[in-house]
Design a protein around this motif. Sequence first.
Motif, PDB file in Angstrom:
ATOM      1  N   THR A 185      -7.174  11.829  24.798  1.00  0.00           N
ATOM      2  CA  THR A 185      -5.691  11.640  24.017  1.00  0.00           C
ATOM      3  C   THR A 185      -5.803  10.177  23.689  1.00  0.00           C
ATOM      4  O   THR A 185      -6.905   9.309  23.712  1.00  0.00           O
ATOM      5  CB  THR A 185      -4.628  11.843  24.750  1.00  0.00           C
ATOM      6  OG1 THR A 185      -4.618  11.050  25.935  1.00  0.00           O
ATOM      7  CG2 THR A 185      -4.748  13.481  25.447  1.00  0.00           C
ATOM      8  N   GLU A 186      -4.930   9.946  22.907  1.00  0.00           N
ATOM      9  CA  GLU A 186      -4.660   8.265  22.511  1.00  0.00           C
ATOM     10  C   GLU A 186      -4.724   7.494  23.761  1.00  0.00           C
ATOM     11  O   GLU A 186      -5.052   6.229  23.757  1.00  0.00           O
ATOM     12  CB  GLU A 186      -3.055   8.350  21.987  1.00  0.00           C
ATOM     13  CG  GLU A 186      -3.364   8.784  20.237  1.00  0.00           C
ATOM     14  CD  GLU A 186      -3.419  10.355  20.195  1.00  0.00           C
ATOM     15  OE1 GLU A 186      -3.056  11.116  21.529  1.00  0.00           O
ATOM     16  OE2 GLU A 186      -3.354  10.867  19.199  1.00  0.00           O
ATOM     17  N   CYS A 228      -7.802   6.239  24.318  1.00  0.00           N
ATOM     18  CA  CYS A 228      -8.161   5.404  23.289  1.00  0.00           C
ATOM     19  C   CYS A 228      -7.633   4.003  23.479  1.00  0.00           C
ATOM     20  O   CYS A 228      -8.327   2.738  23.545  1.00  0.00           O
ATOM     21  CB  CYS A 228      -7.781   5.596  21.902  1.00  0.00           C
ATOM     22  SG  CYS A 228      -8.478   7.135  21.260  1.00  0.00           S
ATOM     23  N   GLU A 229      -6.551   3.866  24.124  1.00  0.00           N
ATOM     24  CA  GLU A 229      -5.665   2.594  24.275  1.00  0.00           C
ATOM     25  C   GLU A 229      -6.373   1.911  25.518  1.00  0.00           C
ATOM     26  O   GLU A 229      -6.629   0.800  25.292  1.00  0.00           O
ATOM     27  CB  GLU A 229      -4.218   2.821  24.641  1.00  0.00           C
ATOM     28  CG  GLU A 229      -3.484   3.323  23.317  1.00  0.00           C
ATOM     29  CD  GLU A 229      -2.123   3.834  23.821  1.00  0.00           C
ATOM     30  OE1 GLU A 229      -1.386   3.383  24.985  1.00  0.00           O
ATOM     31  OE2 GLU A 229      -1.508   4.120  22.872  1.00  0.00           O
ATOM     32  N   ARG A 286     -10.269  11.872  14.580  1.00  0.00           N
ATOM     33  CA  ARG A 286      -9.050  11.083  14.874  1.00  0.00           C
ATOM     34  C   ARG A 286      -8.880  10.135  15.947  1.00  0.00           C
ATOM     35  O   ARG A 286      -8.364   9.316  15.726  1.00  0.00           O
ATOM     36  CB  ARG A 286      -8.060  12.411  14.979  1.00  0.00           C
ATOM     37  CG  ARG A 286      -6.464  11.651  15.156  1.00  0.00           C
ATOM     38  CD  ARG A 286      -5.617  13.174  15.502  1.00  0.00           C
ATOM     39  NE  ARG A 286      -5.932  13.520  16.735  1.00  0.00           N
ATOM     40  CZ  ARG A 286      -5.382  13.081  17.899  1.00  0.00           C
ATOM     41  NH1 ARG A 286      -4.909  11.927  17.877  1.00  0.00           N
ATOM     42  NH2 ARG A 286      -5.657  13.544  19.137  1.00  0.00           N
ATOM     43  N   LEU A 287      -9.628  10.483  17.052  1.00  0.00           N
ATOM     44  CA  LEU A 287      -9.778   9.623  18.142  1.00  0.00           C
ATOM     45  C   LEU A 287     -10.542   8.499  17.898  1.00  0.00           C
ATOM     46  O   LEU A 287     -10.227   7.314  18.395  1.00  0.00           O
ATOM     47  CB  LEU A 287      -9.937  10.436  19.501  1.00  0.00           C
ATOM     48  CG  LEU A 287      -9.104  11.511  19.983  1.00  0.00           C
ATOM     49  CD1 LEU A 287      -9.782  12.289  20.974  1.00  0.00           C
ATOM     50  CD2 LEU A 287      -7.801  10.849  20.512  1.00  0.00           C
ATOM     51  N   ASN A 309      -8.396   6.173  15.942  1.00  0.00           N
ATOM     52  CA  ASN A 309      -7.457   5.621  16.650  1.00  0.00           C
ATOM     53  C   ASN A 309      -7.686   4.652  17.627  1.00  0.00           C
ATOM     54  O   ASN A 309      -7.196   3.442  17.857  1.00  0.00           O
ATOM     55  CB  ASN A 309      -6.542   6.590  17.567  1.00  0.00           C
ATOM     56  CG  ASN A 309      -5.444   6.299  18.398  1.00  0.00           C
ATOM     57  OD1 ASN A 309      -5.797   5.658  19.376  1.00  0.00           O
ATOM     58  ND2 ASN A 309      -4.402   6.614  17.851  1.00  0.00           N
ATOM     59  N   ASN A 358      -6.779   0.643  17.665  1.00  0.00           N
ATOM     60  CA  ASN A 358      -6.389   0.004  18.812  1.00  0.00           C
ATOM     61  C   ASN A 358      -7.206  -1.199  19.150  1.00  0.00           C
ATOM     62  O   ASN A 358      -6.632  -2.320  19.685  1.00  0.00           O
ATOM     63  CB  ASN A 358      -6.434   0.909  20.130  1.00  0.00           C
ATOM     64  CG  ASN A 358      -5.306   1.690  20.352  1.00  0.00           C
ATOM     65  OD1 ASN A 358      -4.267   1.517  21.074  1.00  0.00           O
ATOM     66  ND2 ASN A 358      -5.349   2.776  19.984  1.00  0.00           N
TER      67      ASN A 358
END
Length: 147
Positions: free
Chosen positions: A38-39, A42-43, A103-104, A107, A111
């Motif tokens: 998930t995001e 990524c973060e 998408r990831l 993202n 980030n």
Amino acid sequence: MRALVQRVSSARVTVDEAVAGEIGNGLLVFVCAMKGDTEKECEWLARKIVNLRIFRDEADRMNRSLADIGGSALIVSQFTLAAETKGNRPGFSTAAPPDEGKRLYENFSANVSALGVAVANGIFGADMRVDLANDGPVTIWLDTASG
């Protein structure tokens, strides 16, 4: 997410003989989104990479981060980092599906950029050629599942 990070003095990715992304001193980051990412991953991975202390300081020790040196990141999608190599033919069933992976990947790149790093990118899903000058050599494997 998985990432293979290389400290470089330069790196470039080309697609059909055209330069898609290029950097000088910094990090070449091959990244792969895994099923279930998930995001949040990524973060975490962006922060980890930007703050990873793998650049030389004044005493020639690995003690400075990408943020410290004002370096750039060339981020390249590479689903083969999800390879399952139990047999002789790798399988990639643990990689995120292409739409989710893209998408990831985007993202993750956003980030890294939001953390103040100049970002260049490859082209998701393209057949790319990557040229680099690995500095050290220094190559680090990261996996958000391992923390």
